[in-house]
Design a protein around this motif. Sequence first.
Motif: not given
Length: 227
Positions: A37, A187, A189, A203-205, A209-210, A213-214
């Motif tokens: 990750t 992704f 990172r 962490i890797t997103v 999911a961004l 996340f925002r």
Amino acid sequence: MSDGSVERGTKRVEDSLATHQLTVQYKRYYIDVNENTRGRYIKIAELGANYKSRIILSIPAAKAVVNEVSKMLPLLDEPSTGEHAPKESSLIKSETLNVDGRKFFIDLKENDRGRFLRIAQMPTNPRQTRQQIAVPADGVEEVYKVLSDYLVKFGEGHDQENTNTPKVTAENKSFLFHHGKNDRGEFVRISEIKLNSGYRNAITVPMSALVDFRKELDSIIANQGKN
């Protein structure tokens, strides 16, 4: 001298992407490309009769090491510095690298058994001893070639030290935002680096999911100071 590179792709928390084994004199070396990750990295392990040592190189660190080793290759076959090679190691050429908050020493040395390359990695924890490997002259060119090939095959998109990488610095930390892609998709990172200690975490997103996340970050910022 070696039995070549074998690519493999086991699906687990830490993926092994490739490995290469070579034997030089009485030592065995394993050069592996792994991914977790926190990103991709190259591990070089040295196995002697009664010991095992290893170093861990991020992709940017591996690029820097390969660049320095390329400059030392012409020196491997030069005549000895004296009439008799010293029993104690003598230094021929040395370079110091600072990459990813870590310090590396690349030394070309010589003793009564011949010339050898030593790569040492300073620990992030001052209570730990530094990690290092030593490769006899007969194996240096192959190690260089394997590392160079790995960087071509696996290094693209994983250079976190690129000057174009977005970075945020706050207090005593830096945060790097790296957009990458692998066989599982795109992704981002986010790497956290403590400037004074060299500590690093990430962490890797997934790209999927961004947006959420925002939204969560926007909500936290909007409510800052209200609670």
